[in-house]
Design a protein around this motif. Sequence first.
Motif, PDB file in Angstrom:
ATOM      1  N   VAL A  92       0.853  -1.192   0.000  1.00 55.85           N
ATOM      2  CA  VAL A  92       0.000   0.000   0.000  1.00 55.85           C
ATOM      3  C   VAL A  92       0.887   1.239   0.000  1.00 55.85           C
ATOM      4  O   VAL A  92       2.051   1.201   0.396  1.00 55.85           O
ATOM      5  CB  VAL A  92      -0.943   0.037   1.216  1.00 55.85           C
ATOM      6  N   SER A  93       0.315   2.343  -0.447  1.00 58.22           N
ATOM      7  CA  SER A  93       1.012   3.625  -0.428  1.00 58.22           C
ATOM      8  C   SER A  93       0.611   4.393   0.826  1.00 58.22           C
ATOM      9  O   SER A  93      -0.576   4.533   1.117  1.00 58.22           O
ATOM     10  CB  SER A  93       0.653   4.437  -1.677  1.00 58.22           C
ATOM     11  N   VAL A  94       1.590   4.881   1.564  1.00 56.52           N
ATOM     12  CA  VAL A  94       1.345   5.596   2.816  1.00 56.52           C
ATOM     13  C   VAL A  94       2.000   6.971   2.741  1.00 56.52           C
ATOM     14  O   VAL A  94       3.169   7.102   2.359  1.00 56.52           O
ATOM     15  CB  VAL A  94       1.898   4.817   4.026  1.00 56.52           C
ATOM     16  N   GLN A  95       1.255   7.992   3.102  1.00 51.88           N
ATOM     17  CA  GLN A  95       1.764   9.362   3.084  1.00 51.88           C
ATOM     18  C   GLN A  95       2.049   9.889   4.484  1.00 51.88           C
ATOM     19  O   GLN A  95       3.100  10.453   4.739  1.00 51.88           O
ATOM     20  CB  GLN A  95       0.745  10.284   2.411  1.00 51.88           C
ATOM     21  N   LYS A  96       1.086   9.721   5.404  1.00 53.26           N
ATOM     22  CA  LYS A  96       1.202  10.311   6.730  1.00 53.26           C
ATOM     23  C   LYS A  96       0.743   9.343   7.818  1.00 53.26           C
ATOM     24  O   LYS A  96      -0.005   8.391   7.560  1.00 53.26           O
ATOM     25  CB  LYS A  96       0.352  11.586   6.831  1.00 53.26           C
ATOM     26  N   LEU A  97       1.165   9.620   9.037  1.00 51.81           N
ATOM     27  CA  LEU A  97       0.645   8.980  10.238  1.00 51.81           C
ATOM     28  C   LEU A  97       0.086  10.075  11.140  1.00 51.81           C
ATOM     29  O   LEU A  97       0.616  11.191  11.182  1.00 51.81           O
ATOM     30  CB  LEU A  97       1.741   8.213  10.971  1.00 51.81           C
ATOM     31  N   SER A  98      -0.978   9.736  11.859  1.00 47.78           N
ATOM     32  CA  SER A  98      -1.562  10.655  12.827  1.00 47.78           C
ATOM     33  C   SER A  98      -1.746   9.883  14.131  1.00 47.78           C
ATOM     34  O   SER A  98      -2.427   8.853  14.152  1.00 47.78           O
ATOM     35  CB  SER A  98      -2.900  11.201  12.312  1.00 47.78           C
ATOM     36  N   VAL A  99      -1.119  10.356  15.201  1.00 49.32           N
ATOM     37  CA  VAL A  99      -1.101   9.644  16.479  1.00 49.32           C
ATOM     38  C   VAL A  99      -1.723  10.545  17.549  1.00 49.32           C
ATOM     39  O   VAL A  99      -1.312  11.706  17.719  1.00 49.32           O
ATOM     40  CB  VAL A  99       0.340   9.278  16.875  1.00 49.32           C
ATOM     41  N   PHE A 100      -2.717  10.003  18.266  1.00 44.48           N
ATOM     42  CA  PHE A 100      -3.385  10.784  19.307  1.00 44.48           C
ATOM     43  C   PHE A 100      -2.700  10.552  20.651  1.00 44.48           C
ATOM     44  O   PHE A 100      -2.698   9.433  21.179  1.00 44.48           O
ATOM     45  CB  PHE A 100      -4.861  10.389  19.391  1.00 44.48           C
ATOM     46  N   LEU A 101      -2.123  11.624  21.213  1.00 47.27           N
ATOM     47  CA  LEU A 101      -1.452  11.583  22.504  1.00 47.27           C
ATOM     48  C   LEU A 101      -2.023  12.677  23.392  1.00 47.27           C
ATOM     49  O   LEU A 101      -2.412  13.740  22.902  1.00 47.27           O
ATOM     50  CB  LEU A 101       0.058  11.789  22.335  1.00 47.27           C
ATOM     51  N   CYS A 102      -2.077  12.410  24.698  1.00 47.85           N
ATOM     52  CA  CYS A 102      -2.686  13.377  25.611  1.00 47.85           C
ATOM     53  C   CYS A 102      -1.858  13.467  26.894  1.00 47.85           C
ATOM     54  O   CYS A 102      -2.087  12.711  27.848  1.00 47.85           O
ATOM     55  CB  CYS A 102      -4.127  12.973  25.921  1.00 47.85           C
ATOM     56  N   TYR A 103      -0.915  14.396  26.922  1.00 42.15           N
ATOM     57  CA  TYR A 103      -0.070  14.555  28.098  1.00 42.15           C
ATOM     58  C   TYR A 103      -0.850  14.957  29.351  1.00 42.15           C
ATOM     59  O   TYR A 103      -0.566  14.455  30.446  1.00 42.15           O
ATOM     60  CB  TYR A 103       1.035  15.572  27.814  1.00 42.15           C
ATOM     61  N   PRO A 104      -1.860  15.846  29.263  1.00 38.83           N
ATOM     62  CA  PRO A 104      -2.590  16.211  30.483  1.00 38.83           C
ATOM     63  C   PRO A 104      -3.231  15.021  31.187  1.00 38.83           C
ATOM     64  O   PRO A 104      -3.375  15.034  32.417  1.00 38.83           O
ATOM     65  CB  PRO A 104      -3.655  17.191  29.974  1.00 38.83           C
ATOM     66  N   LEU A 105      -3.625  13.986  30.441  1.00 42.48           N
ATOM     67  CA  LEU A 105      -4.244  12.812  31.041  1.00 42.48           C
ATOM     68  C   LEU A 105      -3.237  11.707  31.357  1.00 42.48           C
ATOM     69  O   LEU A 105      -3.374  11.004  32.358  1.00 42.48           O
ATOM     70  CB  LEU A 105      -5.329  12.250  30.116  1.00 42.48           C
ATOM     71  N   ASP A 106      -2.222  11.567  30.518  1.00 38.25           N
ATOM     72  CA  ASP A 106      -1.341  10.397  30.617  1.00 38.25           C
ATOM     73  C   ASP A 106      -0.010  10.685  31.275  1.00 38.25           C
ATOM     74  O   ASP A 106       0.710   9.748  31.635  1.00 38.25           O
ATOM     75  CB  ASP A 106      -1.118   9.806  29.215  1.00 38.25           C
ATOM     76  N   ASP A 107       0.368  11.953  31.400  1.00 36.02           N
ATOM     77  CA  ASP A 107       1.543  12.343  32.177  1.00 36.02           C
ATOM     78  C   ASP A 107       2.793  11.557  31.739  1.00 36.02           C
ATOM     79  O   ASP A 107       3.185  11.610  30.580  1.00 36.02           O
ATOM     80  CB  ASP A 107       1.237  12.133  33.662  1.00 36.02           C
ATOM     81  N   SER A 108       3.412  10.816  32.642  1.00 32.98           N
ATOM     82  CA  SER A 108       4.664  10.125  32.328  1.00 32.98           C
ATOM     83  C   SER A 108       4.477   8.937  31.390  1.00 32.98           C
ATOM     84  O   SER A 108       5.469   8.343  30.946  1.00 32.98           O
ATOM     85  CB  SER A 108       5.342   9.643  33.620  1.00 32.98           C
ATOM     86  N   TYR A 109       3.242   8.576  31.088  1.00 32.54           N
ATOM     87  CA  TYR A 109       2.980   7.511  30.109  1.00 32.54           C
ATOM     88  C   TYR A 109       3.018   8.048  28.665  1.00 32.54           C
ATOM     89  O   TYR A 109       2.918   7.284  27.719  1.00 32.54           O
ATOM     90  CB  TYR A 109       1.607   6.885  30.356  1.00 32.54           C
ATOM     91  N   THR A 110       3.150   9.366  28.506  1.00 24.65           N
ATOM     92  CA  THR A 110       3.100   9.980  27.183  1.00 24.65           C
ATOM     93  C   THR A 110       4.434   9.825  26.461  1.00 24.65           C
ATOM     94  O   THR A 110       5.488  10.168  27.018  1.00 24.65           O
ATOM     95  CB  THR A 110       2.774  11.480  27.298  1.00 24.65           C
TER      96      THR A 110
END
Length: 213
Positions: A92-110
Amino acid sequence: MPTVAVAARRRLAPPVPVGALPPGSEGAPVIYPGRTPPKLPYPDIGHLAKWSVSSFKFGFGPECLTDDDPETFWHSDGPQPHFITIEFPRKVSVQKLSVFLCYPLDDSYTPANIGIRAGTGQADTQDLRIVSLERPDGWVTFDICMEPSEDGDGFKHIDVYVIQIYIMNNHMNGKDTHVRGVKVLGPLEEKLKEYEEPFPFETPPFKMYECIR
């Protein structure tokens, strides 16, 4: 580092750390705030793939990466680095990745540093780029490859069977990681202009019958 044939069996440039790039500069990741995935013109092809992870706690597995629920997340349960592996049944052809991260909720798990690999199989992936993040909150979106496109507008897409996202380290040296969503985006689809035919008559035999008399 293993060498892999990606796309037309060309060597890609070494992975590029982009955390030092100023926001808005070419190649820098763009963070779209909010929990809803950004509405981008690129097609989402993640549903075509098989998703797996290096480890997970019960109830927080790879299905949480693609369920479109910002309240759920993949929770790793093992030594670093942590891996997300995305395997497609065909190239397959891939152009971009989009990753959802949330430092306010996940803190040191981010995640603080994310690496991207791709190739024809898990055993022969090649490093493409590294993304460094500072307390991200939203959908971190970036081109998968840093090689400029032939027309000089943006970056090339790559043709692959496997993509691997690896979490190199977390904020505050956290051990395990949280990732709340991932989107795999293909290249822009070319749209026909009003005067263009979807199946043009090109060869002489076809052109003989393109008009009804």
